[in-house]
Structure formats: structure tokens, C-alpha cells
Enzyme design. Sequence first.
Site, PDB file in Angstrom:
ATOM      1  N   HIS A  17       0.842  -1.205   0.000  1.00  0.00           N
ATOM      2  CA  HIS A  17       0.000   0.000   0.000  1.00  0.00           C
ATOM      3  C   HIS A  17       0.878   1.255   0.000  1.00  0.00           C
ATOM      4  O   HIS A  17       0.641   2.204  -0.744  1.00  0.00           O
ATOM      5  CB  HIS A  17      -0.878   0.068   1.249  1.00  0.00           C
ATOM      6  CG  HIS A  17      -1.926  -0.992   1.368  1.00  0.00           C
ATOM      7  ND1 HIS A  17      -2.113  -1.720   2.506  1.00  0.00           N
ATOM      8  CD2 HIS A  17      -2.878  -1.425   0.492  1.00  0.00           C
ATOM      9  CE1 HIS A  17      -3.135  -2.561   2.348  1.00  0.00           C
ATOM     10  NE2 HIS A  17      -3.603  -2.412   1.137  1.00  0.00           N
ATOM     11  N   LYS A  41     -16.101  -7.367   5.031  1.00  0.00           N
ATOM     12  CA  LYS A  41     -14.859  -7.743   5.708  1.00  0.00           C
ATOM     13  C   LYS A  41     -15.008  -7.605   7.217  1.00  0.00           C
ATOM     14  O   LYS A  41     -15.818  -6.831   7.703  1.00  0.00           O
ATOM     15  CB  LYS A  41     -13.700  -6.858   5.213  1.00  0.00           C
ATOM     16  CG  LYS A  41     -13.293  -7.149   3.763  1.00  0.00           C
ATOM     17  CD  LYS A  41     -12.007  -6.421   3.381  1.00  0.00           C
ATOM     18  CE  LYS A  41     -11.567  -6.746   1.961  1.00  0.00           C
ATOM     19  NZ  LYS A  41     -10.362  -6.009   1.550  1.00  0.00           N
ATOM     20  N   ARG A  90      -2.241  -5.905  -8.291  1.00  0.00           N
ATOM     21  CA  ARG A  90      -1.224  -6.914  -8.011  1.00  0.00           C
ATOM     22  C   ARG A  90      -1.087  -7.848  -9.206  1.00  0.00           C
ATOM     23  O   ARG A  90      -0.367  -7.570 -10.125  1.00  0.00           O
ATOM     24  CB  ARG A  90      -1.565  -7.666  -6.722  1.00  0.00           C
ATOM     25  CG  ARG A  90      -1.075  -6.923  -5.499  1.00  0.00           C
ATOM     26  CD  ARG A  90      -1.723  -7.378  -4.243  1.00  0.00           C
ATOM     27  NE  ARG A  90      -3.139  -7.059  -4.247  1.00  0.00           N
ATOM     28  CZ  ARG A  90      -3.915  -7.114  -3.179  1.00  0.00           C
ATOM     29  NH1 ARG A  90      -3.432  -7.515  -2.041  1.00  0.00           N
ATOM     30  NH2 ARG A  90      -5.180  -6.773  -3.242  1.00  0.00           N
ATOM     31  N   SER A 128      -3.036  -7.667   3.021  1.00  0.00           N
ATOM     32  CA  SER A 128      -3.262  -7.531   4.468  1.00  0.00           C
ATOM     33  C   SER A 128      -3.646  -8.884   5.063  1.00  0.00           C
ATOM     34  O   SER A 128      -3.245  -9.216   6.181  1.00  0.00           O
ATOM     35  CB  SER A 128      -4.363  -6.505   4.735  1.00  0.00           C
ATOM     36  OG  SER A 128      -3.968  -5.243   4.272  1.00  0.00           O
TER      37      SER A 128
HETATM   38  P1  ADP Z   1      -6.023  -5.979   0.791  1.00  0.00           P
HETATM   39  O1  ADP Z   1      -6.835  -6.227   2.029  1.00  0.00           O
HETATM   40  O2  ADP Z   1      -6.229  -7.033  -0.272  1.00  0.00           O
HETATM   41  O3  ADP Z   1      -4.580  -5.701   1.035  1.00  0.00           O
HETATM   42  P2  ADP Z   1      -7.140  -3.256   0.438  1.00  0.00           P
HETATM   43  O4  ADP Z   1      -8.602  -3.113   0.316  1.00  0.00           O
HETATM   44  O5  ADP Z   1      -6.549  -2.748   1.691  1.00  0.00           O
HETATM   45  O6  ADP Z   1      -6.699  -4.742   0.114  1.00  0.00           O
HETATM   46  O7  ADP Z   1      -6.406  -2.595  -0.802  1.00  0.00           O
HETATM   47  C1  ADP Z   1      -6.621  -1.287  -1.250  1.00  0.00           C
HETATM   48  C2  ADP Z   1      -5.981  -1.099  -2.592  1.00  0.00           C
HETATM   49  O8  ADP Z   1      -4.591  -1.388  -2.515  1.00  0.00           O
HETATM   50  C3  ADP Z   1      -6.514  -1.976  -3.724  1.00  0.00           C
HETATM   51  O9  ADP Z   1      -6.495  -1.194  -4.914  1.00  0.00           O
HETATM   52  C4  ADP Z   1      -5.505  -3.089  -3.811  1.00  0.00           C
HETATM   53  O10 ADP Z   1      -5.482  -3.675  -5.109  1.00  0.00           O
HETATM   54  C5  ADP Z   1      -4.234  -2.338  -3.509  1.00  0.00           C
HETATM   55  N1  ADP Z   1      -3.180  -3.169  -2.967  1.00  0.00           N
HETATM   56  C6  ADP Z   1      -3.233  -3.958  -1.871  1.00  0.00           C
HETATM   57  N2  ADP Z   1      -2.052  -4.585  -1.674  1.00  0.00           N
HETATM   58  C7  ADP Z   1      -1.217  -4.173  -2.683  1.00  0.00           C
HETATM   59  C8  ADP Z   1       0.126  -4.484  -3.035  1.00  0.00           C
HETATM   60  N3  ADP Z   1       0.834  -5.368  -2.359  1.00  0.00           N
HETATM   61  N4  ADP Z   1       0.653  -3.870  -4.131  1.00  0.00           N
HETATM   62  C9  ADP Z   1      -0.116  -3.010  -4.843  1.00  0.00           C
HETATM   63  N5  ADP Z   1      -1.390  -2.689  -4.568  1.00  0.00           N
HETATM   64  C10 ADP Z   1      -1.940  -3.263  -3.499  1.00  0.00           C
END
Ligand code: ADP
Length: 169
Positions: A17, A41, A90, A128
Site C-alpha cells: 500500500h 470484511k 497486483r 493484508s
Molecule cells: P487488501 O486487504 O487485499 O490488502 P485493500 O482493500 O486494503 O486490500 O487494498 C486497497 C488497494 O490497494 C486496492 O487497490 C488493492 O489492489 C491495492 N493493494 C493492496 N495490496 C497491494 C500491493 N501489495 N501492491 C499493490 N497494490 C496493493
Amino acid sequence: MKIAIYPGSFDPVTNGHLNIIRRAANIFDRLIVCVMVNAGKHPIFSLEERTELLRRVTEDLPNVEIDSTDELLAAYAKRRDCQVVVKGLRATSDFENEFQMALINHKINPDLDTMFLTSEHQYMYLSSSTIKELASYDVDLRDFLPEAIIPDVKKRINSMKTQGGTTHA
Ligand code: ADP
């Protein structure tokens, strides 16, 4: 002034993130990172806690604002005068859902476009949910999480474990 919004659950914020936040902050005049309520979630951190963790790891980025909302993204973006939604991509697994969301958001708010930033290869596998699984073991989390929040995550996961809670997203 070009204002973008980066929405997500951020439960908790990972290095993946943070990489997207830093890159988007370089592209736009202002970036609003917005913690969204997602009824599907079951977060381990409250909305306020996730917001605080994000603030802690972005305090060196002057054009980044951390906020939270239970509004629809398209409505929030309109209210905050944001023209662009930033999403991290991703692998192909993110694509279909994100593509659908982008089309729906654009339909609801035609002034809103979605821009995808591809994940850097070292964060491609990082989510996450994976972190929440890993954090209960004796694993070095520095490749995955900002150092400033590792104690908070370990503490929360361990207290949930002793209370018999689940760590699944
Ligand atoms: P997650 O719970 O799957 O980590 P979030 O809802 O917190 O997802 O993710 C918010 C945004 O960040 C989404 O656009 C997701 O695709 C992106 N994201 C999450 N992890 C990564 C990563 N490792 N690299 C790039 N983008 C990410």
C-alpha cells in the site's frame, strides 16, 4: 489542482500500500488515502485505528491526507472534489473486480476516472490478509509492513489469538 483518492480497507497498511501511496503522491498535487467501511470484511483494526496507523506511516508525505468514510466512493470523491481514483493492481486476480468497480464508479460519477498503478514485483504477493496469517508466527515482518506499525499488528494478532478470535479478513 489534481486531487486523487486511494481507497481501501488498509487492515493494516502494508509496504505494498505504502509503495502505491508514495508513487501516487508523486503524480498528483494531493492524494487522499481513504479508509472505507466494507461490510463484507471483518477488520482486526477499527476504522479509527487503521486511520491512525496510516497517519503514522505517511507523516513524511506533505501532500497526503488520511481520511475515512462510510459513503459510496463515487459520492465521497464528488464531495471532496477528486477527479481520479488510484488503485493498486497486483496480479491478474485483482483485475476483474477492479475493472468492474471502475466502470460502476464512472457510471455513478462520470467526472471520476480510475487509474491503475501496477504493484512492484516485491509486493505482488502481499496482502493484508497474508500479513494477518503471518503475524502470529515468529516471522520478521519488515519486508511486509512499515516498521513503525509492526508492534501494533503483532500485539493485536496475539491478543486475538489468546481470546480465540479469527485473523481472517
Ligand atoms: P487488501 O486487504 O487485499 O490488502 P485493500 O482493500 O486494503 O486490500 O487494498 C486497497 C488497494 O490497494 C486496492 O487497490 C488493492 O489492489 C491495492 N493493494 C493492496 N495490496 C497491494 C500491493 N501489495 N501492491 C499493490 N497494490 C496493493
